[in-house]
Design an enzyme around this catalytic site. Structure first.
Site, short mmCIF file in Angstrom:
data_model
loop_
_atom_site.label_atom_id
_atom_site.label_comp_id
_atom_site.label_asym_id
_atom_site.label_seq_id
_atom_site.Cartn_x
_atom_site.Cartn_y
_atom_site.Cartn_z
N ASP A 54 0.83 -1.27 0.03
CA ASP A 54 -0.03 0.06 -0.10
C ASP A 54 1.04 1.03 0.06
OD1 ASP A 54 -2.68 -0.98 0.24
OD2 ASP A 54 -2.46 -1.77 1.93
N ASP A 98 -7.23 -4.43 -4.96
CA ASP A 98 -7.54 -3.87 -3.52
C ASP A 98 -8.46 -2.72 -3.66
OD1 ASP A 98 -7.56 -4.11 -0.75
OD2 ASP A 98 -5.89 -2.98 -0.41
ZN LIG Z 1 -4.09 -2.08 -0.73
#
Ligand SMILES: [Zn+2]
Length: 1121
Positions: free
Chosen positions: A296, A406
């Protein structure tokens, strides 16, 4: 008779004893199965188990491992050179380091003891329960460390067995893989004062046989646990495992017994699991395993930490590729590659080499793995343009697969944009998180609003961070939903979210899974060595050969994380403002570079490509799927605020430069003609407030086409019926009116909204529009992410306070109301209504010298808008503030603007699929219309919306406390508008949405009238016309590869200058129209894709081309000058 028959022993039964030796019981299945744990558990039998045999020796005395440390001040993250130039002080095991987010550099003097120097496999183990990176003495980063028992080992270089002392470094980061949350709940705001104890810094001699048996046993044990009990394969697995344990016990854990155990294991996993040869069989595998590491870009840690996570994770992957030839690793996000290139050149070179070999596989084609709900159409375009150009310039290849595992839902135009960016494939899995409906497909055609499709695969294992367990392989079939068409699937494995990627264990486990499939069967056959593109290429081939994959039309709505349309309002406001600023800069900058084509003389102005790239890369970065949606920690928003501030600073300068080059100066300048700058591709007419008074006027009437609009200061003394008026008819009851509407406002709510032309009331009797409502907002778990359906049960109307008239006409009237939300929070709303043309009076209405030169335009939509501006002080806990508009309009569907189009969603809860959309994402407006009439709710930088029956609700502010404890606390400035309109949703709403967001910039023109005329001609040179009025000229920019624009970063350069024009159909109709370029000396026109590859040359005629556009199609042309 018959006599005696001679007993002739039959072959094979000679050894079968005649007499039973004693009782043998049936195995109690679950007891023999539960026993397996003893062999590999960390529990009470650890010392008697296989685990105790992993290491021959472990050395950490200070003779062999000498530690010293440098701790940089102020949470700094210095480079290797800076850090190692400092004094180091002694350190030892048991010392603790902190606080959270601090960095500590360890210098390690290591000497391999003579006693183990001839051992087979030597590792260095380091663990302080936090992340780290090993650097060689020469400044080469070589290996990432995760901590907490995970990825703690680094294989020591062979040449270090020379008995001499060797120096290396560990850069310790005081955060875990998932930041610094207190306790076990990783989404709680990080604790600022965490300390980490260094408990392991050991030289370790590893027993590789014992380690290998451990993996054998693990996977066969899984077969015993997870195969169905009515299969022989399950029983066989149990027998093999029990036998391995028996042999080990019998041999007292000797090396011999471990080797014997491995031999037994071969009965089940075959003989080839110790190398990649296990995959060299003729059997066809249906599961393609691909290594991946989802990092991320920010989330529970800031960008600065992500940059280090990349170096840690990817250096490990390169190492694994050296040791495991079958290993393939795919990795997305151009931004992460760019950071690596800038900050860790040696790791980047290693990655580049692996890319060349085909083992490290860039994927995704976008700048970051961005949110797809909120970025504008052009932002989505730029994600691909910047992403693909980066991959092409650095690795000589573009991506074919859009990779977005995601992100929180997938907007409906993505398949079209993917196709236009050279990608026909899409990978995701997030819809497996839906908490209402089970998405029905694994492999399918996903179809955009315009009919474009991509082949989409959602890994049936429902994760992009698989641990490569036996169960992951098994679920690749058991959870596969599209096996009628095709049973193959992707298994995406590797530690993720916080980074990491595959470990050696993952790869070893998959070898054994494959061994099982070939040796005993039943388990789906997995393979390594493929790429994601190989996988998709086979699907495309199948489709080509007649397999009809099912289709899914429209958005892939995510039935979770609906709060992300609203959380972190300031960040969303920045996103929209930056997008609009970039639009305007690129438009004016393009025109400024072409001024010489009209004027004939070269200007010194050049297209500010580097600054624009920096701005775009920043905006695209902030659209990362935990940043823009609001699901990151507070530190990330400090980061993005800083980045946006830079974007706006640069943008302000670029805008000024471009406008100066065109001859415009500030409104405060003493000289020059007052002008309005309209960057929208249609005429506008509106009343604008001046940033500082012009003569005595505070407002001006702005009228004009694209480019230049005329501005007339408005006289403020007139009254009349057609102007805007306001009266307090009874105490607390205010009536605002103009030539079209009559509104009654009581305590800030609109109790009546009457359309005088249509003679239609929009607010049902007894209802209140513009009513502020507060909801309790406690989702099941994911606070910043989710608003859950039951929040609707807690609706509380907020009682507005006393209202007062704050503007009394004649050009604009306004009533302001302050509403108390709680002891700590309030909101002040101002409802305003403008006078309507043609009755507005300008100072020049008698002479009309300037306005008369402007095309008369019909009533501008902006003046039909009832505007509500609001300022709020917000200090709530887990509350959700919305503003609602009950209407007299009935329709089973509402319409929402999305990127490059409109999307319809139900207003009812008939099915669970309908109900799941109780909160949705919209862009500049949402609309509820019947066949004759409708209401659009316009917004400025808001994205959350709901339409429940005839009630529309705009989401304003949330107050989640995790992962940012202070999300959205403080002051907010907001704006929304009501646009009642005749007919169903159409052009008027689309244009009003734009106008509500795009400012008319008011400046003075410094030159002569003739020059102003020339600039006007230049600024309105590009026009798009269509009979339906649905075509929108969305963007104008210079060609990326033009010789005066290109930054020459390894991509071809084009001679001459070109203008890139992007148009889309906004209403959903096949449309014929034209694009013309007026005075621009265009030589040729090419239709291109989003990446600006010329596709088809378009014949030109009379300085224009004919245009045919499919419903909701996005088209790009390159005009070669
Ligand atoms: Zn993510």
């Amino acid at each position: 008779m018959g006599g005696e028959t001679q007993m002739i022993p039959s072959p094979g039964s000679a050894s079968y004893p005649k007499l039973a030796r004693g009782p043998v019981g049936k195995q109690i299945h679950n007891i023999y199965r539960d026993r397996l744990r003893q062999f590999t558990d960390n529990g009470q039998y650890r010392q008697q188990s296989l685990r105790a045999k992993f290491y021959h020796a472990r050395i950490h005395d200070s003779t062999h491992v000498k530690l010293s440390v440098y701790s940089p001040p102020h949470l700094e993250r210095p480079t290797f050179e800076e850090a190692t130039s400092h004094e180091f002080s002694p350190a030892s095991l048991g010392d603790s380091f902190g606080p959270s987010w601090s960095t500590h550099w360890f210098r390690i003097h290591l000497t391999i003891p003579t006693s183990i120097k001839s051992d087979g496999h030597l590792e260095f183990h380091w663990d302080a329960n936090n992340e780290g990176l090993i650097w060689l003495e020469d400044g080469t980063p070589v290996h990432g460390l995760t901590g907490g028992g995970e990825r703690v080992e680094w294989i020591l270089p062979e040449k270090w067995r020379d008995g001499k002392e060797h120096i290396f470094y560990v850069e310790m980061a005081c955060n875990g893989m998932f930041g610094n949350a207190p306790g076990g709940d990783s989404i709680q705001p990080p604790k600022p004062d965490k300390y980490f104890t260094l408990h392991t810094a050991d030289i370790v001699s590893v027993d590789l046989e014992a380690r290998a048996l451990y993996i054998d046993f693990w996977i066969i044990g899984d077969a015993a646990r997870e195969f169905p009990e009515d299969s022989w394969e399950e029983h066989e697995a149990l027998q093999v495992c029990n036998s391995i344990m028996d042999i080990f016990i019998e041999g007292n854990g000797s090396q011999e017994s471990i080797r014997e155990g491995r031999k037994l294991a071969q009965k089940y996993i075959g003989t080839k699991v110790d190398s990649s040869k296990v995959y060299d069989t003729d059997y066809e595998a249906i599961v393609s395993a691909i290594g991946h590491c989802h990092i991320d870009t920010c989330w529970l840690w800031p960008w600065a930490e992500t940059k280090r996570k990349i170096a840690r994770s990817w250096s490990n992957q390169c190492d694994l590729m050296d040791r495991y030839p079958e290993h393939r690793f795919c990795c997305s996000q151009a931004q992460q590659y760019k950071w690596l290139e800038q900050l860790y050149p040696s790791v980047y070179d290693r990655v580049k080499e692996k890319v060349k070999q085909g083992t490290f596989q860039p994927i995704g084609g976008s700048w970051v793995e961005h949110d797809t709900n909120m970025p504008s159409g052009e932002s989505l375009t730029r994600q691909f343009l910047y992403g693909q150009r980066f991959f092409e310039s650095r690795f000589g290849q573009r991506c074919k697969t859009f990779w977005l595992p995601d992100t929180f839902g997938y907007s409906t135009q993505l398949p079209q944009l993917c196709r236009l960016a050279g990608m026909s494939r899409f990978f995701t899995q997030k819809l497996s998180w839906n908490n209402i409906n089970n998405f029905p497909h694994t492999t399918f055609n996903w179809v955009a609003l315009d009919g474009s499709q991509v082949i989409c695969h959602m890994a049936p294992d429902n994760t992009y961070t698989a641990e490569a367990h036996f169960g992951d392989v098994k679920r690749s079939v058991t959870q596969h939903k599209s096996m009628d068409q095709d049973a193959t699937s992707l298994l995406v494995f590797g530690k993720g979210d916080g980074g990491g990627g595959p470990t050696w264990e993952h790869i070893e486990k998959l070898r054994r899974c494959r061994g099982i499939s070939d040796q005993v069967g039943l388990l789906p056959r997995v393979k390594m060595g493929d790429s994601v593109d190989d996988f998709f290429a086979r699907l495309e081939k199948k489709a080509e050969n007649g397999t009809e994959f099912v289709t899914w039309y429209g958005e892939l709505y995510f039935e979770l994380h609906r709060g992300t349309y609203t959380t972190q309002a300031n960040n969303k406001w920045n996103n929209r403002k930056a997008e609009i600023l970039l639009h305007d800069i690129e438009y004016f900058a393009t025109m400024a570079t072409l001024k010489d084509t009209i004027k004939g003389e070269k200007s010194g102005y050049s297209y500010p490509k580097k600054d624009l790239d920096d701005m775009w890369e920043a905006v695209l970065l902030c659209q990362f799927h935990d940043c823009l949606p609001g699901s990151a920690i507070e530190m990330c928003y400090d980061d993005s605020d800083e980045l946006y501030a830079k974007v706006f600073d640069t943008g302000k300068k670029l805008l000024k430069d471009a406008l100066t080059a065109l001859g415009f100066v500030d409104i405060n300048s003493s000289e020059g003609r007052l002008t309005g700058l309209n960057t929208l591709p249609w005429s506008r007419k509106s009343i604008e407030e001046f940033t500082s008074p012009v003569e005595d006027s505070t407002h001006g009437l702005v009228v004009g086409s694209t480019g230049l609009a005329y501005v007339e200061p408005l006289e403020s003394q007139l009254t009349g019926n057609s102007l805007a008026c306001v009266k307090e008819t009874k105490p607390g009851i205010f009536v605002l009116s103009n030539a079209r509407f009559r509104l009654e406002v009581v305590a800030g709510a609109i109790t009546s909204l009457y359309d005088l032309y249509e003679r239609r009331q929009l607010v049902p009797p007894g209802s209140k529009a513009n009513q502020l409502v507060l909801y309790d907002d406690k989702p099941l778990y994911w606070q910043a992410w989710d608003v859950e359906v039951y929040h609707l049960r807690s609706r509380t109307e907020l009682q507005g306070g006393e209202s007062k008239i704050v503007e009394s006409g004649p050009n604009r009237v306004a009533v302001a109301t302050t509403t108390k939300i709680s002891e700590k929070s309030w909101i002040r709303t101002t409802i305003s209504l403008d006078a309507l043309e043609p009755s507005v009076r300008t100072r020049d209405s008698t002479t009309t010298s300037s306005t008369s030169t402007v095309d008369p335009c019909p009533l501008a939509s902006a003046s039909h808008t009832i505007t509500v501006s609001a300022e709020a002080e917000w200090h709530e806990t887990m509350k959700f503030l919305k503003v609602e508009f009950p209407t007299t309009i009935h329709n089973t569907d509402a319409t929402y603007e999305t990127q490059y189009g409109l999307v319809r969603r139900p207003t009812h809860y008939n099915t669970s699929w309908d109900m799941a959309k109780f909160e949705v994402c919209c862009h500049r407006f949402a609309d509820l219309s019947d066949a004759n009439y409708g209401l659009s709710i316009l917004n400025d930088s808001k994205y959350g919306f709901a339409t429940q029956g005839s009630t529309m609700r705009l989401s304003l502010l949330r107050a989640p406390k995790a992962p940012d404890a202070h999300a959205d606390m403080g002051r907010h400035v907001m704006k929304w508008g009501l646009l009642p309109h005749q007919g169903p949703v159409g052009q008027e709403s689309v244009r009003a949405g734009f106008e509500f967001n795009y400012p008319v910039r008011i400046r003075r023109f410094a030159g002569k009238d003739k020059e102003l005329g020339e600039v006007g001609v230049l600024l309105r040179s590009l026009t798009v016309e269509s009979r339906s009025g649905g075509l929108v000229l969305d963007w104008v920019k210079r060609g990326e590869d033009d010789e005066d624009v290109s930054r020459r970063e390894g991509l071809p350069v084009r001679e001459g200058r070109s203008v890139v024009v992007r148009v889309y159909d906004a209403l959903g109709a096949w449309t014929r129209g034209s694009l013309s370029w007026g005075a621009l000396p265009v030589r040729k026109v090419w239709r291109t894709n989003l990446l600006e590859d010329d596709e088809v040359e378009v014949p030109t005629k009379d300085k224009s081309i004919e245009v045919q556009v499919r419903a909701f199609e996005v088209v790009t042309w390159r005009l070669q000058l």
